[in-house]
Design an enzyme around this catalytic site. Structure first.
Site, PDB file in Angstrom:
ATOM      1  CD  GLU A  34      -2.991  -0.504   0.010  1.00 36.34           C
ATOM      2  OE1 GLU A  34      -2.714  -0.493  -1.264  1.00 36.34           O
ATOM      3  OE2 GLU A  34      -4.197  -1.709   0.713  1.00 36.34           O
ATOM      4  CG  HIS A  35       0.052   4.942   0.563  1.00 32.37           C
ATOM      5  ND1 HIS A  35       0.015   6.276  -0.042  1.00 32.37           N
ATOM      6  CD2 HIS A  35      -0.812   4.777   0.701  1.00 32.37           C
ATOM      7  CE1 HIS A  35      -1.477   6.119   0.196  1.00 32.37           C
ATOM      8  NE2 HIS A  35      -2.564   5.464   1.106  1.00 32.37           N
ATOM      9  CB  THR A  36       4.654   0.482  -2.640  1.00 32.63           C
ATOM     10  OG1 THR A  36       3.370  -0.554  -3.203  1.00 32.63           O
ATOM     11  CG2 THR A  36       4.702  -0.072  -0.938  1.00 32.63           C
ATOM     12  CG  ASP A  37       0.415   3.163  -7.016  1.00 30.74           C
ATOM     13  OD1 ASP A  37       1.095   3.868  -5.577  1.00 30.74           O
ATOM     14  OD2 ASP A  37      -0.835   2.888  -6.524  1.00 30.74           O
ATOM     15  N   GLY A 123     -13.184   2.691  -1.674  1.00 27.14           N
ATOM     16  CA  GLY A 123     -11.503   2.737  -1.191  1.00 27.14           C
ATOM     17  C   GLY A 123     -11.622   0.690  -2.774  1.00 27.14           C
ATOM     18  CG  LEU A 124     -14.326  -2.004  -2.509  1.00 28.10           C
ATOM     19  CD1 LEU A 124     -15.818  -2.613  -2.547  1.00 28.10           C
ATOM     20  CD2 LEU A 124     -13.060  -2.377  -1.816  1.00 28.10           C
ATOM     21  CB  SER A 127     -13.043   7.119  -9.554  1.00 28.24           C
ATOM     22  OG  SER A 127     -11.407   6.430  -8.956  1.00 28.24           O
ATOM     23  CG  ASP A 171      -6.450   2.466  -7.328  1.00 30.38           C
ATOM     24  OD1 ASP A 171      -6.257   1.319  -6.990  1.00 30.38           O
ATOM     25  OD2 ASP A 171      -7.184   3.333  -7.336  1.00 30.38           O
ATOM     26  CE1 TYR A 221      -3.343   7.342  -2.880  1.00 35.44           C
ATOM     27  CE2 TYR A 221      -2.383   9.435  -3.919  1.00 35.44           C
ATOM     28  CZ  TYR A 221      -1.753   7.593  -3.796  1.00 35.44           C
ATOM     29  OH  TYR A 221      -1.652   6.912  -4.454  1.00 35.44           O
TER      30      TYR A 221
HETATM   31  C1  GLA Z   1      -4.709   4.835  -3.634  1.00 39.73           C
HETATM   32  C2  GLA Z   1      -4.510   5.334  -5.219  1.00 39.73           C
HETATM   33  C3  GLA Z   1      -2.979   3.413  -5.949  1.00 39.73           C
HETATM   34  C4  GLA Z   1      -3.051   2.994  -4.468  1.00 39.73           C
HETATM   35  C5  GLA Z   1      -3.334   3.497  -3.624  1.00 39.73           C
HETATM   36  C6  GLA Z   1      -2.435   3.461  -1.696  1.00 39.73           C
HETATM   37  O1  GLA Z   1      -5.812   3.466  -4.043  1.00 39.73           O
HETATM   38  O2  GLA Z   1      -5.830   5.234  -6.282  1.00 39.73           O
HETATM   39  O3  GLA Z   1      -2.909   4.027  -6.730  1.00 39.73           O
HETATM   40  O4  GLA Z   1      -1.336   4.773  -4.130  1.00 39.73           O
HETATM   41  O5  GLA Z   1      -4.333   4.019  -3.321  1.00 39.73           O
HETATM   42  O6  GLA Z   1      -1.923   2.159  -1.722  1.00 39.73           O
END
Ligand code: GLA
Length: 384
Positions: A34-37, A123-124, A127, A171, A221
């Site tokens: 998470e938050h690595t992309d 959070g799914l 969008s 996503d 974010y």
């Molecule tokens: C959201 C962002 C993704 C990713 C996650 C955290 O979903 O759209 O790109 O950064 O948060 O992992």
């Protein structure tokens, strides 16, 4: 989801006649990473069996006519005057058209109906599902010949530039590349990816929705991204070859950042540990060691909550309730944070009792009903 498809088709028919194309586009989960992309690291997402449907036909003029079954709202505009407005669902469609046109892919006017069963703000990635469905449809109907990866990147750009949310690639990637019973390890630096079988028989993946979305989610974010960029800038002074947090070790982060801004240090330290954790988690999956995998999910949550500070009391409580049940292998908040869902890995046989007990405790504490979604890993955006 079939019912949703029929509903969108019927609604299209009533408004516009026969549709030219129907596209199905899923939500996503992320097992770990998470938050690595946006830090050039790894993620491990999958598409799920909750999604949206888009029925669409091109028109002979420049007009855009849209209807959302979820919001029960219409939108009318023109291809020539794409602007962000107050209807969020429409903005995700318009953002894609805007990016396509800027890239030289001229679009005709169109009629479109959209609807589905991805809970919004949970959070799914509802969008990303809209963006990817629209780019997929436009590519198909205009014959642009865009590859899947290019569509992913343009959909991400729509989110970054038109919507203003500086999301990474996860996503949109999961949405387009999802396959049944497979999770995908994506290297967000090289864009190489590998599928890992994840067959849910004995064990279930269960999402628990806090039913909260704190309004600061998008702005916070973008701030996390800035913290990471600040950390990279400091690291580059000593290590000029570093381009992202993917390129450094935790020892380097400790040595070069621990004496400076503590917030930046904690953010970077979480990210570097999480990038390594995804690799370890994939190794655990390969040896079918779900116990070890689950422990890493808990470790991720801890880091997201304490160091990255993107959790909230509702998410923390749901994870605490999971951790108090020894049969739960792992649980953590999922996605950007500040609300949305936790993802829980547990024996399928325990799902009903877990939902009942955890929902009751959560409701008692917050006077708010959570929602539970057992999910199956399913296929990416396609023509159903
Ligand atoms: C959201 C962002 C993704 C990713 C996650 C955290 O979903 O759209 O790109 O950064 O948060 O992992």
């Amino acid at each position: 989801m079939r019912e949703q498809q029929a509903m969108v088709a019927a609604c299209y028919h009533e408004r516009f006649g026969q549709q030219e194309l129907m596209v199905a586009s899923p939500g996503r989960i992320n097992l770990i990473g998470e938050h690595t992309d946006y830090n050039g690291g790894f993620v491990l997402p999958a598409a799920i069996d909750k999604g949206i449907y888009v029925a669409v036909s091109l028109r002979d003029d420049q007009e855009i006519h849209m209807y959302s079954t979820d919001f029960q709202e219409t939108y009318q505009g023109s291809i020539e005057a794409i602007e962000k407005g107050s209807q969020s669902w429409a903005n995700y469609v318009l953002g894609v058209i805007d990016v396509l046109q800027k890239e030289g892919y001229g679009c005709k006017g169109f009629n479109l109906v959209i609807g589905g069963d991805i809970p919004i703000g949970a959070g799914l990635s509802s969008s990303a599902a809209v963006e990817c469905a629209v780019i997929f449809a436009m590519n198909h109907l205009h014959g642009f010949g865009l590859s899947k990866m290019r569509m992913v990147q343009l959909a991400q750009r729509a989110e970054n530039e038109f919507i203003g949310m500086k999301c990474g690639i996860m996503d949109q990637f999961a949405n387009m590349f999802g396959l049944e019973e497979q999770v995908i390890q994506l290297d967000c630096r090289s864009l190489e990816y590998k599928y890992f079988p994840f067959i849910q028989q004995e064990y279930a993946l269960l999402l628990m929705n806090t039913n909260i979305k704190h309004s600061l989610a998008d702005s916070e974010y973008n701030l996390r991204r800035q913290d990471c960029e600040q950390g990279v800038a400091v690291l580059q002074k000593s290590l000029p070859q570093v381009q992202s947090l993917r390129d450094v070790t935790i020892a380097e982060v400790d040595a070069l950042l621990s004496g400076g801004d503590q917030q930046v240090y904690r953010r970077c330290s979480y990210v570097v540990k999480e990038i390594a954790r995804v690799e370890a988690a994939c190794a655990a999956l390969l040896r079918n060691d779900l116990m070890a995998f689950g422990q890493m999910m808990y470790a991720t949550h801890e880091g997201l909550s304490r160091d990255y500070e993107v959790s909230c009391k509702e998410l923390d409580y749901l994870v605490e309730l999971a951790a108090a049940r020894s049969y739960v292998l792992g649980a953590r908040m999922m996605g950007g944070g500040f609300g949305g869902c936790t993802i829980n890995l547990l024996p399928a046989s325990q799902v009903p009792v877990f939902i009942e007990q955890v929902s009751a405790a959560y409701t008692q504490r917050f006077n708010l009903q959570p929602e539970a979604y057992p999910v199956n890993i399913s296929t990416g955006t396609s023509i159903p």
